[in-house]
Enzyme design. Structure first.
Site, PDB file in Angstrom:
ATOM      1  N   MET A 169       0.858  -1.197   0.000  1.00  0.00           N
ATOM      2  CA  MET A 169       0.000   0.000   0.000  1.00  0.00           C
ATOM      3  C   MET A 169       0.885   1.235   0.000  1.00  0.00           C
ATOM      4  O   MET A 169       1.860   1.290   0.743  1.00  0.00           O
ATOM      5  CB  MET A 169      -0.853   0.017   1.266  1.00  0.00           C
ATOM      6  CG  MET A 169      -1.440   1.381   1.613  1.00  0.00           C
ATOM      7  SD  MET A 169      -1.934   1.532   3.354  1.00  0.00           S
ATOM      8  CE  MET A 169      -3.573   0.899   3.296  1.00  0.00           C
ATOM      9  N   ASN A 170       0.532   2.233  -0.862  1.00  0.00           N
ATOM     10  CA  ASN A 170       1.046   3.569  -0.579  1.00  0.00           C
ATOM     11  C   ASN A 170      -0.115   4.537  -0.424  1.00  0.00           C
ATOM     12  O   ASN A 170      -1.008   4.218   0.390  1.00  0.00           O
ATOM     13  CB  ASN A 170       2.201   4.008  -1.495  1.00  0.00           C
ATOM     14  CG  ASN A 170       1.958   4.023  -2.977  1.00  0.00           C
ATOM     15  OD1 ASN A 170       1.872   3.000  -3.604  1.00  0.00           O
ATOM     16  ND2 ASN A 170       1.894   5.193  -3.566  1.00  0.00           N
ATOM     17  N   ASP A 171      -0.157   5.641  -1.112  1.00  0.00           N
ATOM     18  CA  ASP A 171      -1.094   6.724  -0.773  1.00  0.00           C
ATOM     19  C   ASP A 171      -2.540   6.279  -0.529  1.00  0.00           C
ATOM     20  O   ASP A 171      -3.086   5.504  -1.313  1.00  0.00           O
ATOM     21  CB  ASP A 171      -1.228   7.722  -1.934  1.00  0.00           C
ATOM     22  CG  ASP A 171       0.078   8.132  -2.537  1.00  0.00           C
ATOM     23  OD1 ASP A 171       1.127   7.683  -2.084  1.00  0.00           O
ATOM     24  OD2 ASP A 171       0.020   8.900  -3.506  1.00  0.00           O
TER      25      ASP A 171
ATOM     26  N   GLN B  46      -3.456   3.187  -2.942  1.00  0.00           N
ATOM     27  CA  GLN B  46      -2.529   2.704  -3.968  1.00  0.00           C
ATOM     28  C   GLN B  46      -2.096   1.306  -3.556  1.00  0.00           C
ATOM     29  O   GLN B  46      -1.560   1.111  -2.450  1.00  0.00           O
ATOM     30  CB  GLN B  46      -1.321   3.643  -4.066  1.00  0.00           C
ATOM     31  CG  GLN B  46      -1.657   4.986  -4.672  1.00  0.00           C
ATOM     32  CD  GLN B  46      -1.887   4.878  -6.168  1.00  0.00           C
ATOM     33  OE1 GLN B  46      -0.949   4.833  -6.940  1.00  0.00           O
ATOM     34  NE2 GLN B  46      -3.146   4.833  -6.584  1.00  0.00           N
TER      35      GLN B  46
ATOM     36  N   PHE C 116      -2.929   5.624 -10.742  1.00  0.00           N
ATOM     37  CA  PHE C 116      -2.274   6.383  -9.678  1.00  0.00           C
ATOM     38  C   PHE C 116      -3.313   7.100  -8.813  1.00  0.00           C
ATOM     39  O   PHE C 116      -4.519   6.972  -9.019  1.00  0.00           O
ATOM     40  CB  PHE C 116      -1.280   7.380 -10.292  1.00  0.00           C
ATOM     41  CG  PHE C 116       0.078   6.794 -10.628  1.00  0.00           C
ATOM     42  CD1 PHE C 116       0.285   5.425 -10.735  1.00  0.00           C
ATOM     43  CD2 PHE C 116       1.165   7.641 -10.849  1.00  0.00           C
ATOM     44  CE1 PHE C 116       1.546   4.904 -11.051  1.00  0.00           C
ATOM     45  CE2 PHE C 116       2.425   7.137 -11.157  1.00  0.00           C
ATOM     46  CZ  PHE C 116       2.620   5.778 -11.263  1.00  0.00           C
ATOM     47  N   SER C 117      -2.803   7.904  -7.906  1.00  0.00           N
ATOM     48  CA  SER C 117      -3.662   8.468  -6.852  1.00  0.00           C
ATOM     49  C   SER C 117      -4.771   9.371  -7.373  1.00  0.00           C
ATOM     50  O   SER C 117      -4.658   9.974  -8.437  1.00  0.00           O
ATOM     51  CB  SER C 117      -2.813   9.255  -5.856  1.00  0.00           C
ATOM     52  OG  SER C 117      -2.128   8.337  -5.053  1.00  0.00           O
TER      53      SER C 117
ATOM     54  N   ASP D 280      -2.665  13.043  -9.467  1.00  0.00           N
ATOM     55  CA  ASP D 280      -3.284  13.058  -8.138  1.00  0.00           C
ATOM     56  C   ASP D 280      -4.420  14.083  -8.024  1.00  0.00           C
ATOM     57  O   ASP D 280      -4.398  14.973  -7.160  1.00  0.00           O
ATOM     58  CB  ASP D 280      -2.236  13.306  -7.038  1.00  0.00           C
ATOM     59  CG  ASP D 280      -1.018  12.402  -7.177  1.00  0.00           C
ATOM     60  OD1 ASP D 280      -1.156  11.337  -7.807  1.00  0.00           O
ATOM     61  OD2 ASP D 280       0.057  12.765  -6.674  1.00  0.00           O
TER      62      ASP D 280
ATOM     63  N   GLU E  80       3.125  16.663  -5.165  1.00  0.00           N
ATOM     64  CA  GLU E  80       2.176  15.563  -5.353  1.00  0.00           C
ATOM     65  C   GLU E  80       0.963  15.737  -4.428  1.00  0.00           C
ATOM     66  O   GLU E  80       0.995  16.490  -3.459  1.00  0.00           O
ATOM     67  CB  GLU E  80       2.866  14.230  -5.020  1.00  0.00           C
ATOM     68  CG  GLU E  80       4.095  13.955  -5.879  1.00  0.00           C
ATOM     69  CD  GLU E  80       4.683  12.570  -5.635  1.00  0.00           C
ATOM     70  OE1 GLU E  80       4.859  11.835  -6.612  1.00  0.00           O
ATOM     71  OE2 GLU E  80       4.956  12.215  -4.476  1.00  0.00           O
TER      72      GLU E  80
HETATM   73  C1  FRU Z   1       2.834   9.737  -4.055  1.00  0.00           C
HETATM   74  C2  FRU Z   1       2.760   9.147  -5.448  1.00  0.00           C
HETATM   75  C3  FRU Z   1       1.688   9.853  -6.246  1.00  0.00           C
HETATM   76  C4  FRU Z   1       1.313   8.841  -7.280  1.00  0.00           C
HETATM   77  C5  FRU Z   1       1.419   7.554  -6.492  1.00  0.00           C
HETATM   78  C6  FRU Z   1       1.859   6.373  -7.320  1.00  0.00           C
HETATM   79  O1  FRU Z   1       3.314   8.886  -3.084  1.00  0.00           O
HETATM   80  O2  FRU Z   1       4.009   9.240  -6.067  1.00  0.00           O
HETATM   81  O3  FRU Z   1       2.093  11.105  -6.784  1.00  0.00           O
HETATM   82  O4  FRU Z   1       0.040   9.042  -7.794  1.00  0.00           O
HETATM   83  O5  FRU Z   1       2.353   7.783  -5.445  1.00  0.00           O
HETATM   84  O6  FRU Z   1       1.742   5.193  -6.602  1.00  0.00           O
END
Ligand code: FRU
Length: 483
Positions: A24-26, A42, A85-86, A154, A211
């Site tokens: 997991m990210n954002d 994410q 992406f986000s 984003d 971002e």
């Molecule tokens: C921020 C980011 C966003 C992008 C996403 C990709 O952490 O770089 O700008 O949409 O992660 O996973």
């Protein structure tokens, strides 16, 4: 085999959102829809590494207990063949849940891999989402000249009082400096978008690309949140990827935001990619990724998940500054109240009933008289060999978090410091511990430090140390338990 056997509860946080398995990210699409809160993220389900991005999906009624929904988006159409992406979410007039996200298409330029980025939408019912056939809804050809088609991402969408839609999107200049820009768009239906203005721009002092923007009104001010990459350390900001809240004014005629004040949103090691929602009871609630790109090697290899979100926070503006407190829903899961008042700390002190890995504890620290102590240390996750510490030095007005003694074998950043206003040695810390994290709310939310802690599950001790004079503490501590 049951899920419990596969993934023992102890191997996941108690109340912080993580995927059950994978990366997991954002946080994305943080919204209230059909009476529940939705939080997408994410997601790369197949490895504990970043990969072609999907959108994971969970819902909650209280920000603490999460119900997992089917994965909402996968990279399966032409405009998002390299990943989804986000982005964010809104409710349409006909009661649909509209997701707005960045579709990316991978291309290789000589020796560099890049992603062309455009804004797309998907429409659903809170469970299943269909991508819009007209995607992308905003292309890189719709933005001012001189901006990069590889850094345009984003979207944060919202609706105005008159029902029209707005969004802000992160962008940057196409030159080597990659100076961040926030672009502002409007739409009558969420599908056909028109560029209005460059809402804000990086003058070169705050990193490069900005971002995950967010933009909202709060307590009579406008708040622009951005997450700059590649920031250089200075008195105000830490280096690397950081989250910044700018507080100021907005001119709807020109579509320009004017900054009056800027601050880091969080001073801990693990924090990035903020996103807020406005709840139906009027609260501006923020989530974020409790992680930072430069510290992704710090984890337990045995875990099946990577990445978690912070405990959502209620935001307000006081004296022109951002104030953050954990969502009030946390009070519903507090058990076993333990209170101590006016306890002198001379040497190392432990208190009966004050320990644990999932707790909500407030500690008020007071000098006996002005200048009566020089250093106060609070340890959490302590056992015979290990601990993580918070050290306060009243003369410097600094608070330092340090997890280097918590048992890690990784050499990433393990300590961060934050400077506090001079309160003559008085300090209030509200510490929220979950199995793999420590979030510290300082002086009723003036500053916050969020940190992961991968320490032995048996390390549950808490201690208070003062070897430098005379200091008193009050402690109020609850265990956090889900029914
Ligand atoms: C921020 C980011 C966003 C992008 C996403 C990709 O952490 O770089 O700008 O949409 O992660 O996973």
């Amino acid at each position: 085999m049951t899920e419990g056997e596969l993934l023992p509860a102890e191997t996941r946080p108690l109340f912080h959102l993580t995927p059950k398995i994978g990366w997991m990210n954002d946080p994305n699409g943080f919204s209230q829809y059909n009476g529940v809160y939705h939080l997408f993220f994410q997601y790369y389900p197949y490895r504990k590494k970043w990969g072609p991005m999907h959108w994971g999906h969970a819902t909650t009624k209280d920000f603490l207990k999460w119900e997992f929904m089917p994965c909402a988006l996968a990279p399966d159409t032409v405009p998002d063949s390299g990943g989804c992406f986000s982005g964010s979410a809104e409710t349409t007039d006909d009661g649909k849940h509209l997701l707005m996200y960045t579709g990316v298409v991978k291309i290789s330029d000589l020796d560099e891999e890049n992603f062309i980025q455009t804004q797309c939408v998907a429409i659903g019912d809170g469970v299943d989402y269909q991508k819009y056939e007209g995607n992308p809804v905003i292309s890189y050809t719709d933005i001012p000249e001189g901006l990069s088609k590889y850094d345009f991402r984003d979207p944060k969408i919202w609706r105005e009082q008159d029902g029209t839609y707005r969004c802000v999107v992160g962008a940057c200049t196409a030159d080597r400096d990659k100076k961040g820009r926030i672009l502002y768009f409007k739409s009558s239906d969420g599908l056909k978008w028109e560029f209005i203005s460059v809402l804000a721009e990086n003058d070169g002092t705050l990193g490069a690309m900005w971002e995950c923007p967010d933009f909202f009104e709060l307590d009579g001010k406008y708040v622009l949140m951005v997450n700059p990459q590649d920031v250089l350390q200075n008195d105000q900001f830490n280096c690397g990827n950081v989250s910044v809240a700018m507080i100021g004014t907005f001119d709807p005629e020109t579509g320009k935001f004017t900054k009056e004040h800027a601050q880091l949103v969080d001073y801990g090691i693990d924090f990035y990619a903020t996103q807020t929602l406005l709840s139906s009871d009027g609260r501006r609630i923020m989530t974020a990724w409790m992680q930072n790109w430069d510290s992704t090697t710090y984890t337990f290899r045995s875990l099946r998940w990577f990445g978690q979100c912070i405990i959502p926070r209620e935001l307000s503006v006081r004296d022109g500054m951002l104030i953050q407190t954990p969502v009030r829903e946390i009070e519903q899961i507090r058990k076993n109240r333990v209170v101590y008042e006016n306890v002198p700390v001379n040497g190392k002190l432990t208190l009966d009933g004050v320990s644990g890995r999932t707790i909500d504890m407030t500690v008020r620290i007071r000098p006996e008289f002005s200048g009566s102590y020089r250093k106060f240390e609070l340890r959490v996750r302590e056992d015979d060999e290990h601990y993580a510490s918070l050290v306060y030095r009243p003369a410097e007005n600094t608070l330092r978090f340090d997890r280097s003694n918590s048992g890690t074998r990784r050499a990433t950043t393990h300590t961060k410091k934050c400077t506090l206003p001079d309160k003559d040695g008085e300090l209030t810390l509200r510490i929220i511990l979950d199995r793999y994290s420590c979030e510290v709310f300082i002086n009723e939310g003036e500053k916050v430090m969020s940190n992961m802690i991968f320490a032995s599950p048996k390390a549950e001790g808490i201690s208070f140390i003062n070897l430098t004079g005379s200091v008193f503490i009050d402690v109020e501590k609850y265990d956090l338990e889900l029914d």
